[in-house]
Design an enzyme around this catalytic site. Structure first.
Site, PDB file in Angstrom:
ATOM      1  N   GLY A 185      34.037  31.619  -8.724  1.00 49.19           N
ATOM      2  CA  GLY A 185      33.204  31.193  -9.855  1.00 49.19           C
ATOM      3  C   GLY A 185      34.074  30.786 -11.039  1.00 49.19           C
ATOM      4  O   GLY A 185      33.846  29.755 -11.670  1.00 49.19           O
ATOM      5  N   ARG A 193      27.193  39.157 -13.508  1.00 43.44           N
ATOM      6  CA  ARG A 193      26.608  40.495 -13.647  1.00 43.44           C
ATOM      7  C   ARG A 193      27.380  41.285 -14.693  1.00 43.44           C
ATOM      8  O   ARG A 193      26.798  41.951 -15.546  1.00 43.44           O
ATOM      9  CB  ARG A 193      26.712  41.159 -12.263  1.00 43.44           C
ATOM     10  CG  ARG A 193      25.981  42.414 -12.085  1.00 43.44           C
ATOM     11  CD  ARG A 193      26.103  42.866 -10.660  1.00 43.44           C
ATOM     12  NE  ARG A 193      27.503  42.885 -10.182  1.00 43.44           N
ATOM     13  CZ  ARG A 193      27.880  43.368  -9.010  1.00 43.44           C
ATOM     14  NH1 ARG A 193      26.978  43.847  -8.183  1.00 43.44           N
ATOM     15  NH2 ARG A 193      29.142  43.363  -8.650  1.00 43.44           N
ATOM     16  N   LYS A 250      30.409  31.403   1.130  1.00 44.56           N
ATOM     17  CA  LYS A 250      30.645  31.109   2.554  1.00 44.56           C
ATOM     18  C   LYS A 250      30.376  32.368   3.358  1.00 44.56           C
ATOM     19  O   LYS A 250      31.181  33.308   3.315  1.00 44.56           O
ATOM     20  CB  LYS A 250      32.100  30.680   2.769  1.00 44.56           C
ATOM     21  CG  LYS A 250      32.476  29.364   2.100  1.00 44.56           C
ATOM     22  CD  LYS A 250      33.957  29.054   2.254  1.00 44.56           C
ATOM     23  CE  LYS A 250      34.309  27.715   1.622  1.00 44.56           C
ATOM     24  NZ  LYS A 250      35.768  27.485   1.566  1.00 44.56           N
ATOM     25  N   ALA A 308      40.742  29.572  -4.603  1.00 42.28           N
ATOM     26  CA  ALA A 308      40.457  29.632  -6.038  1.00 42.28           C
ATOM     27  C   ALA A 308      41.754  29.682  -6.853  1.00 42.28           C
ATOM     28  O   ALA A 308      41.870  29.040  -7.896  1.00 42.28           O
ATOM     29  CB  ALA A 308      39.610  30.868  -6.316  1.00 42.28           C
ATOM     30  N   LYS A 358      35.212  30.434   9.835  1.00 41.36           N
ATOM     31  CA  LYS A 358      36.679  30.439   9.663  1.00 41.36           C
ATOM     32  C   LYS A 358      37.144  31.740   9.019  1.00 41.36           C
ATOM     33  O   LYS A 358      38.288  32.152   9.187  1.00 41.36           O
ATOM     34  CB  LYS A 358      37.157  29.191   8.908  1.00 41.36           C
ATOM     35  CG  LYS A 358      36.647  29.020   7.481  1.00 41.36           C
ATOM     36  CD  LYS A 358      37.486  29.713   6.432  1.00 41.36           C
ATOM     37  CE  LYS A 358      36.766  29.781   5.113  1.00 41.36           C
ATOM     38  NZ  LYS A 358      37.470  30.584   4.098  1.00 41.36           N
ATOM     39  N   SER A 371      44.639  34.178   1.519  1.00 37.73           N
ATOM     40  CA  SER A 371      43.285  34.466   2.014  1.00 37.73           C
ATOM     41  C   SER A 371      43.024  35.967   2.074  1.00 37.73           C
ATOM     42  O   SER A 371      43.802  36.712   2.678  1.00 37.73           O
ATOM     43  CB  SER A 371      43.098  33.856   3.408  1.00 37.73           C
ATOM     44  OG  SER A 371      42.044  34.525   4.089  1.00 37.73           O
ATOM     45  N   ARG A 372      41.902  36.383   1.485  1.00 36.97           N
ATOM     46  CA  ARG A 372      41.515  37.813   1.541  1.00 36.97           C
ATOM     47  C   ARG A 372      41.208  38.213   2.974  1.00 36.97           C
ATOM     48  O   ARG A 372      41.525  39.298   3.413  1.00 36.97           O
ATOM     49  CB  ARG A 372      40.279  38.095   0.658  1.00 36.97           C
ATOM     50  CG  ARG A 372      40.504  38.110  -0.835  1.00 36.97           C
ATOM     51  CD  ARG A 372      40.348  36.788  -1.506  1.00 36.97           C
ATOM     52  NE  ARG A 372      39.165  36.026  -1.221  1.00 36.97           N
ATOM     53  CZ  ARG A 372      38.119  35.925  -2.043  1.00 36.97           C
ATOM     54  NH1 ARG A 372      38.099  36.549  -3.187  1.00 36.97           N
ATOM     55  NH2 ARG A 372      37.102  35.132  -1.741  1.00 36.97           N
ATOM     56  N   ASN A 373      40.568  37.274   3.727  1.00 37.97           N
ATOM     57  CA  ASN A 373      40.220  37.597   5.120  1.00 37.97           C
ATOM     58  C   ASN A 373      41.474  37.766   5.984  1.00 37.97           C
ATOM     59  O   ASN A 373      41.553  38.678   6.798  1.00 37.97           O
ATOM     60  CB  ASN A 373      39.293  36.514   5.678  1.00 37.97           C
ATOM     61  CG  ASN A 373      37.927  36.597   5.040  1.00 37.97           C
ATOM     62  OD1 ASN A 373      37.162  37.510   5.316  1.00 37.97           O
ATOM     63  ND2 ASN A 373      37.618  35.670   4.148  1.00 37.97           N
TER      64      ASN A 373
HETATM   65  N1  LIG Z   1      38.014  32.882  -3.720  1.00 37.19           N
HETATM   66  C1  LIG Z   1      38.086  31.731  -3.057  1.00 37.19           C
HETATM   67  O1  LIG Z   1      39.173  31.143  -2.930  1.00 37.19           O
HETATM   68  C2  LIG Z   1      36.853  31.122  -2.480  1.00 37.19           C
HETATM   69  C3  LIG Z   1      35.688  31.856  -2.321  1.00 37.19           C
HETATM   70  N2  LIG Z   1      34.597  31.292  -1.738  1.00 37.19           N
HETATM   71  C4  LIG Z   1      33.366  32.050  -1.547  1.00 37.19           C
HETATM   72  O2  LIG Z   1      32.750  32.294  -2.807  1.00 37.19           O
HETATM   73  C5  LIG Z   1      32.006  33.511  -2.777  1.00 37.19           C
HETATM   74  C6  LIG Z   1      32.450  34.381  -3.933  1.00 37.19           C
HETATM   75  O3  LIG Z   1      33.821  34.662  -3.754  1.00 37.19           O
HETATM   76  P1  LIG Z   1      34.779  35.153  -4.934  1.00 37.19           P
HETATM   77  O4  LIG Z   1      34.314  34.666  -6.241  1.00 37.19           O
HETATM   78  O5  LIG Z   1      36.142  34.789  -4.532  1.00 37.19           O
HETATM   79  O6  LIG Z   1      34.555  36.735  -4.822  1.00 37.19           O
HETATM   80  P2  LIG Z   1      34.917  37.885  -5.871  1.00 37.19           P
HETATM   81  O7  LIG Z   1      34.921  39.144  -5.101  1.00 37.19           O
HETATM   82  O8  LIG Z   1      36.113  37.500  -6.661  1.00 37.19           O
HETATM   83  O9  LIG Z   1      33.679  37.871  -6.887  1.00 37.19           O
HETATM   84  C7  LIG Z   1      32.366  38.068  -6.456  1.00 37.19           C
HETATM   85  C8  LIG Z   1      31.420  37.846  -7.614  1.00 37.19           C
HETATM   86  O10 LIG Z   1      30.088  38.072  -7.192  1.00 37.19           O
HETATM   87  C9  LIG Z   1      29.402  38.856  -8.146  1.00 37.19           C
HETATM   88  N3  LIG Z   1      28.490  39.774  -7.464  1.00 37.19           N
HETATM   89  C10 LIG Z   1      28.787  40.633  -6.471  1.00 37.19           C
HETATM   90  N4  LIG Z   1      27.676  41.293  -6.109  1.00 37.19           N
HETATM   91  C11 LIG Z   1      26.673  40.852  -6.893  1.00 37.19           C
HETATM   92  C12 LIG Z   1      25.302  41.149  -7.014  1.00 37.19           C
HETATM   93  N5  LIG Z   1      24.724  42.070  -6.241  1.00 37.19           N
HETATM   94  N6  LIG Z   1      24.576  40.488  -7.946  1.00 37.19           N
HETATM   95  C13 LIG Z   1      25.158  39.577  -8.746  1.00 37.19           C
HETATM   96  N7  LIG Z   1      26.464  39.252  -8.689  1.00 37.19           N
HETATM   97  C14 LIG Z   1      27.200  39.871  -7.762  1.00 37.19           C
HETATM   98  C15 LIG Z   1      30.443  39.647  -8.902  1.00 37.19           C
HETATM   99  O11 LIG Z   1      29.996  39.714 -10.228  1.00 37.19           O
HETATM  100  P3  LIG Z   1      30.634  40.673 -11.364  1.00 37.19           P
HETATM  101  O12 LIG Z   1      32.123  40.639 -11.146  1.00 37.19           O
HETATM  102  O13 LIG Z   1      30.223  40.025 -12.624  1.00 37.19           O
HETATM  103  O14 LIG Z   1      30.065  42.029 -11.178  1.00 37.19           O
HETATM  104  C16 LIG Z   1      31.689  38.779  -8.781  1.00 37.19           C
HETATM  105  O15 LIG Z   1      31.818  37.976  -9.908  1.00 37.19           O
HETATM  106  C17 LIG Z   1      32.278  34.126  -1.394  1.00 37.19           C
HETATM  107  O16 LIG Z   1      31.211  33.788  -0.547  1.00 37.19           O
HETATM  108  C18 LIG Z   1      33.564  33.435  -0.935  1.00 37.19           C
HETATM  109  O17 LIG Z   1      33.658  33.363   0.467  1.00 37.19           O
HETATM  110  C19 LIG Z   1      34.588  29.991  -1.333  1.00 37.19           C
HETATM  111  C20 LIG Z   1      35.707  29.213  -1.492  1.00 37.19           C
HETATM  112  C21 LIG Z   1      36.921  29.712  -2.094  1.00 37.19           C
HETATM  113  O1  LIG Z   2      37.298  30.083   1.505  1.00 37.48           O
HETATM  114  C1  LIG Z   2      38.400  30.185   1.049  1.00 37.48           C
HETATM  115  C2  LIG Z   2      39.313  29.029   0.921  1.00 37.48           C
HETATM  116  O2  LIG Z   2      38.686  27.818   1.273  1.00 37.48           O
HETATM  117  C3  LIG Z   2      38.903  31.506   0.582  1.00 37.48           C
HETATM  118  O3  LIG Z   2      39.204  32.319   1.648  1.00 37.48           O
HETATM  119  P1  LIG Z   2      39.288  33.908   1.476  1.00 37.48           P
HETATM  120  O4  LIG Z   2      37.917  34.379   1.073  1.00 37.48           O
HETATM  121  O5  LIG Z   2      39.725  34.429   2.808  1.00 37.48           O
HETATM  122  O6  LIG Z   2      40.307  34.192   0.397  1.00 37.48           O
END
Ligand SMILES: NC(=O)C1=CN([C@@H]2O[C@H](COP(=O)(O)OP(=O)(O)OC[C@H]3O[C@@H](n4cnc5c(N)ncnc54)[C@H](OP(=O)(O)O)[C@@H]3O)[C@@H](O)[C@H]2O)C=CC1
Ligand SMILES: O=C(CO)COP(=O)(O)O
Length: 296
Positions: free
Chosen positions: A13, A31, A80, A112, A162, A225-227
């Site tokens: 985000g 949140r 995702k 990100a 993936k 990658s976290r995964n």
């Molecule tokens: N990181 C990356 O490189 C990429 C991530 N993604 C996808 O994006 C999505 C988010 O990943 P990412 O941002 O990295 O994850 P993070 O763990 O960094 O953050 C997750 C976010 O989701 C919010 N959240 C969690 N639970 C709740 C809930 N019950 N209600 C409202 N908000 C909630 C949290 O809010 P708060 O912190 O405010 O509590 C937090 O900001 C995943 O599906 C991931 O696979 C896709 C492409 C790239």
């Molecule tokens: O989706 C992602 C890159 O495209 C991020 O992957 P991870 O959640 O495994 O870090």
């Protein structure tokens, strides 16, 4: 007055907020309150016509139920994953709340940590409504090249699957099985996710493009990658609880492997790698699992 907002200020985000703030003002909400420029409360963000939602897949249904009211917003889904409790894809969940012509899904290789530095990146915006892509495309900065696809289900399956394959690849790496083994695992993984996806109507070309091979090669071969890092931890016989606590961020592949395991059983799809990841997460020894997968 800004008309675009990001919801969810986790890693992705915040990176999307950075990117979308380059050409126009972009709001962000989450949140947990944060000290970020243009951070607003949820109500203010919800007034925007364009919303980019980056909340983890397992939490999205509850969040939509509790917080979302549809006022013709155009929503870009950045998550995702597949909902483990129901085996539902994100487009199915979102369509319970928002008409499909107002929905788009981001896919493609995009850590990100690199997007937030403004490094070059290519993304796909998947929507059944091409004009939604045309509208969103204008918001993206020059360092992100955007492509259009109407293969929503294909992109979703690639993005979710993936992550499970990245766990398998991390295990392979953590067990020091070598580059040959890892390349075999990744390429067989690509075939496996295509087999799974075509069962649900995904298009073949999606798997060899940015959403499929692109994101798989990225995620399954980098410690960013976290995964992948979950896989490394499992190979060292650490418990999932320990690994996830240390990670402190979402690793969607864990719950998505549960969903794939149920869906592949229900639909009789051959998904050996995802099944082994599921078994390891249930306690199977990773060495036995990888031997089962890689031996002749
Ligand atoms: N990181 C990356 O490189 C990429 C991530 N993604 C996808 O994006 C999505 C988010 O990943 P990412 O941002 O990295 O994850 P993070 O763990 O960094 O953050 C997750 C976010 O989701 C919010 N959240 C969690 N639970 C709740 C809930 N019950 N209600 C409202 N908000 C909630 C949290 O809010 P708060 O912190 O405010 O509590 C937090 O900001 C995943 O599906 C991931 O696979 C896709 C492409 C790239
Ligand atoms: O989706 C992602 C890159 O495209 C991020 O992957 P991870 O959640 O495994 O870090």
């Amino acid at each position: 007055m800004a008309n675009i907002a990001v919801i969810g200020a986790g890693k992705w985000g915040q990176a999307l907020h950075y990117a979308l703030s380059q050409k126009q003002e972009c709001l962000i909400t989450s949140r947990t309150k944060r000290d970020i420029k243009n951070f607003v409360d949820l109500n203010t963000a919800m007034q925007c016509e364009y919303l980019v939602i980056a909340i983890p897949a397992q939490q999205i249904r509850q969040w939509l139920k509790e917080n979302f009211s549809f006022k013709n917003q155009k929503v870009l889904v950045a998550s995702k994953g597949i909902e483990a409790s129901s085996g539902k894809f994100l487009n199915e969940i979102y369509e319970e709340f928002i008409p499909r012509e107002n929905l788009g899904f981001i896919s493609g290789p995009s850590f990100a940590a690199e997007v937030i530095q403004g490094l070059p990146c290519a993304l796909v915006i998947n929507s059944l409504n091409k004009s939604l892509f045309d509208e969103y495309e204008k918001f993206f900065p020059n360092f992100i090249k955007t492509y259009y696809s109407d293969d929503v289900i294909g992109a979703e399956i690639c993005g979710a699957y993936k992550n499970v394959l990245a766990i398998a690849s991390g295990i392979c790496e953590g067990l020091n099985l070598g580059n040959n083994a890892r390349a075999s695992l990744i390429s067989r993984g690509l075939v496996e996710m295509q087999r799974f996806g075509s069962h649900f109507g995904a298009k073949m070309e999606t798997f060899i493009g940015l959403s499929g091979a692109g994101d798989l090669f990225l995620t399954a071969s980098s410690e960013l990658s976290r995964n992948f890092r979950v896989g490394l931890g499992l190979a060292k016989n650490r418990t999932l609880e320990e690994i996830l606590e240390e990670l402190g961020e979402v690793a969607e592949g864990v719950k998505t492997s549960y969903a794939i395991n149920s869906l592949s059983q229900e639909h009789q799809i051959y998904t050996p790698i995802a099944n082994e990841v599921f078994s390891i997460l249930q306690g199977k020894n990773p060495i036995d699992s990888l031997k089962d997968l890689l031996r002749s």
